[in-house]
Design an enzyme around this catalytic site. Structure first.
Site, PDB file in Angstrom:
ATOM      1  CE1 TYR A 157      -4.004   2.079   0.638  1.00  0.00           C
ATOM      2  CE2 TYR A 157      -2.706   3.120   2.372  1.00  0.00           C
ATOM      3  CZ  TYR A 157      -3.826   3.097   1.562  1.00  0.00           C
ATOM      4  OH  TYR A 157      -4.762   4.098   1.668  1.00  0.00           O
ATOM      5  CE  LYS A 161      -3.641   4.870  -1.595  1.00  0.00           C
ATOM      6  NZ  LYS A 161      -4.726   5.377  -2.449  1.00  0.00           N
TER       7      LYS A 161
HETATM    8  P1  NDP Z   1     -13.316   2.102   0.852  1.00  0.00           P
HETATM    9  O1  NDP Z   1     -12.596   0.839   1.206  1.00  0.00           O
HETATM   10  O2  NDP Z   1     -14.449   2.564   1.689  1.00  0.00           O
HETATM   11  O3  NDP Z   1     -13.770   2.060  -0.683  1.00  0.00           O
HETATM   12  C1  NDP Z   1     -12.896   1.648  -1.686  1.00  0.00           C
HETATM   13  C2  NDP Z   1     -13.456   2.133  -2.990  1.00  0.00           C
HETATM   14  O4  NDP Z   1     -12.580   1.713  -4.048  1.00  0.00           O
HETATM   15  C3  NDP Z   1     -14.813   1.542  -3.277  1.00  0.00           C
HETATM   16  O5  NDP Z   1     -15.608   2.511  -3.882  1.00  0.00           O
HETATM   17  C4  NDP Z   1     -14.500   0.387  -4.242  1.00  0.00           C
HETATM   18  O6  NDP Z   1     -15.547   0.132  -5.157  1.00  0.00           O
HETATM   19  C5  NDP Z   1     -13.309   0.969  -4.987  1.00  0.00           C
HETATM   20  N1  NDP Z   1     -12.469  -0.085  -5.546  1.00  0.00           N
HETATM   21  C6  NDP Z   1     -11.605  -0.907  -4.906  1.00  0.00           C
HETATM   22  N2  NDP Z   1     -11.021  -1.760  -5.783  1.00  0.00           N
HETATM   23  C7  NDP Z   1     -11.522  -1.456  -7.005  1.00  0.00           C
HETATM   24  C8  NDP Z   1     -11.320  -1.957  -8.322  1.00  0.00           C
HETATM   25  N3  NDP Z   1     -10.447  -2.962  -8.598  1.00  0.00           N
HETATM   26  N4  NDP Z   1     -11.999  -1.384  -9.346  1.00  0.00           N
HETATM   27  C9  NDP Z   1     -12.862  -0.384  -9.109  1.00  0.00           C
HETATM   28  N5  NDP Z   1     -13.111   0.144  -7.904  1.00  0.00           N
HETATM   29  C10 NDP Z   1     -12.441  -0.392  -6.859  1.00  0.00           C
HETATM   30  O7  NDP Z   1     -12.159   3.185   0.737  1.00  0.00           O
HETATM   31  P2  NDP Z   1     -11.980   4.617   1.400  1.00  0.00           P
HETATM   32  O8  NDP Z   1     -13.122   5.484   1.106  1.00  0.00           O
HETATM   33  O9  NDP Z   1     -11.534   4.414   2.788  1.00  0.00           O
HETATM   34  O10 NDP Z   1     -10.698   5.102   0.561  1.00  0.00           O
HETATM   35  C11 NDP Z   1     -10.786   5.789  -0.676  1.00  0.00           C
HETATM   36  C12 NDP Z   1      -9.381   6.179  -1.080  1.00  0.00           C
HETATM   37  O11 NDP Z   1      -8.772   6.935  -0.024  1.00  0.00           O
HETATM   38  C13 NDP Z   1      -8.461   4.993  -1.326  1.00  0.00           C
HETATM   39  O12 NDP Z   1      -7.605   5.282  -2.395  1.00  0.00           O
HETATM   40  C14 NDP Z   1      -7.694   4.881  -0.028  1.00  0.00           C
HETATM   41  O13 NDP Z   1      -6.440   4.264  -0.211  1.00  0.00           O
HETATM   42  C15 NDP Z   1      -7.553   6.340   0.353  1.00  0.00           C
HETATM   43  N6  NDP Z   1      -7.299   6.567   1.771  1.00  0.00           N
HETATM   44  C16 NDP Z   1      -8.195   6.147   2.738  1.00  0.00           C
HETATM   45  C17 NDP Z   1      -7.922   6.392   4.076  1.00  0.00           C
HETATM   46  C18 NDP Z   1      -8.863   5.973   5.169  1.00  0.00           C
HETATM   47  O14 NDP Z   1      -8.496   6.160   6.349  1.00  0.00           O
HETATM   48  N7  NDP Z   1     -10.047   5.473   4.891  1.00  0.00           N
HETATM   49  C19 NDP Z   1      -6.691   7.071   4.478  1.00  0.00           C
HETATM   50  C20 NDP Z   1      -5.839   7.473   3.395  1.00  0.00           C
HETATM   51  C21 NDP Z   1      -6.156   7.218   2.095  1.00  0.00           C
HETATM   52  P3  NDP Z   1     -16.713  -0.981  -4.847  1.00  0.00           P
HETATM   53  O15 NDP Z   1     -17.233  -0.696  -3.458  1.00  0.00           O
HETATM   54  O16 NDP Z   1     -17.744  -0.753  -5.892  1.00  0.00           O
HETATM   55  O17 NDP Z   1     -16.072  -2.323  -4.975  1.00  0.00           O
END
Ligand code: NDP
Length: 249
Positions: A157, A161
Site C-alpha cells: 500500500y 501511494k
Molecule cells: P473504501 O474501502 O471505503 O472504498 C474503496 C473504494 O474503491 C470503493 O468505492 C470500491 O468500489 C473501490 N475499488 C476498490 N477496488 C476497485 C477496483 N479494482 N476497481 C474499481 N473500484 C475499486 O475506501 P476509502 O473510502 O476508505 O478510501 C478511498 C481512497 O482513499 C483509497 O484510495 C484509499 O487508499 C484512500 N485513503 C483512505 C484512508 C482511510 O483512512 N479510509 C486514508 C488514506 C487514504 P466498490 O465498493 O464498488 O467495490
C-alpha cells in the site's frame, strides 16, 4: 454553497462509498455532472442513483474494474458520447492487503499496486485524451500519508501511494503546457468502513497519535478535492496536499 463547478463534467472512481462518495456528492453539489464508478457496490449505486437524481439528473454510475483497460475505455467512450467533455478526474478507488513483507504473497503485492497505481495511470492516460483538445483539466489522485511515512504491514500500500506522488509530479510536468493540473491529496485516518473495523483500543491509539485528536470525516477530504478542482486552485500543480490532522508532523 457557491456552485463553482457549474457546467463541468467529473469522473470519480470508487464513487459510491467512503471518501469517493463524499467527493461525488460534493462535486455534484457544486454543479458538476459526476460520473461515479463502482466495482462491487452495484446495490449502493442503484440507491444513490434514486436518491441523487430524484429532482435533477446530476450523477451517473458506471461499472468498472479500475485495473481493466477495456472497462476504462468503455467508461470514457460513454462519457465522450454523452457529455462530450471531461474537466475533472479523481482517482479515488483503492484497496489494501495488509501483511508483513516476510509473509506477503506476490498476489497481494500485485493486487494493491494494480488497483492503486496502475489503475490511476490507466484512468489518467485515457482522461487526458479528452482533456488535451480542451486545453483544460484537473486530475486529482487520492494518495495517503502512508506513502510518505510508511507503515508496518503496508509495504504494498505504501509503495502504491508513494508511486502516486511520483505519477502526480511527472504528469503535472507533462501536462502543464496544456493547462491540465495534476495534484494528489494524502489523507491520514478517515472515518470509513475501513477504520470502523478497528477495535476501540486501536481507535484510541490512533486518536492519541493525531495532534488534532480525531480522525477526519470523508467530507473533510472532499473539501480539499473540491478546492483543487475549483478555479481558485489555478496555480497549483504537481503537489501533494496532506490532510491528516497533523499525524505526519
Ligand atoms: P473504501 O474501502 O471505503 O472504498 C474503496 C473504494 O474503491 C470503493 O468505492 C470500491 O468500489 C473501490 N475499488 C476498490 N477496488 C476497485 C477496483 N479494482 N476497481 C474499481 N473500484 C475499486 O475506501 P476509502 O473510502 O476508505 O478510501 C478511498 C481512497 O482513499 C483509497 O484510495 C484509499 O487508499 C484512500 N485513503 C483512505 C484512508 C482511510 O483512512 N479510509 C486514508 C488514506 C487514504 P466498490 O465498493 O464498488 O467495490
Amino acid at each position: 454553497m457557491e456552485r463553482k463547478l457549474q457546467g463541468q463534467v467529473a469522473v470519480v472512481t470508487g464513487g459510491t462509498r467512503g471518501i469517493g462518495e463524499a467527493i461525488m456528492r460534493r462535486l455534484a453539489h457544486e454543479g458538476a455532472f459526476v460520473y461515479a464508478t463502482y466495482h462491487t457496490s452495484s446495490e449502493r449505486a442503484k440507491q444513490l442513483w434514486e436518491e441523487l437524481n430524484r429532482d435533477t439528473y446530476r450523477v451517473a454510475f458506471l461499472h468498472a474494474d479500475v485495473t481493466d483497460e477495456k472497462d476504462v475505455e468503455r467508461c470514457f467512450a460513454t462519457i465522450q458520447e454523452e457529455a462530450r467533455r471531461l474537466d475533472i478526474l479523481v482517482n479515488n478507488a483503492g484497496t489494501t492487503a495488509d501483511r508483513l513483507v516476510v509473509r506477503m504473497s506476490i498476489e497481494e503485492w500485485d493486487r494493491v499496486l494494480n488497483t492503486n497505481l496502475r489503475g490511476a495511470f490507466l484512468w489518467a492516460r485515457t482522461a487526458v485524451r479528452l482533456m488535451l483538445p480542451q486545453r483544460y483539466g484537473r486530475i486529482i489522485n487520492i494518495g495517503s500519508v502512508v506513502g510518505i511515512m510508511g507503515n508496518v504491514g503496508q509495504a504494498n500500500y505504501a509503495a502504491s501511494k508513494a508511486g502516486l506522488i511520483g505519477l502526480t509530479r511527472a504528469l503535472a510536468k507533462e501536462l502543464a503546457s496544456r493547462n491540465i493540473l495534476v495534484n494528489c491529496v494524502a489523507p491520514g485516518y478517515v472515518e470509513t468502513a475501513m477504520t470502523e473495523q478497528l477495535t476501540e483500543q486501536q481507535q484510541k491509539a490512533i486518536r492519541e497519535a493525531i495532534p488534532l485528536g480525531r480522525v477526519a470525516t470523508p467530507e473533510e477530504i472532499a473539501a480539499v478535492v473540491s478546492f483543487l478542482a475549483s478555479p481558485e486552485a489555478s496555480y497549483i500543480t504537481g503537489q501533494t496536499i496532506i490532510v491528516d490532522g497533523g499525524l505526519s508532523l
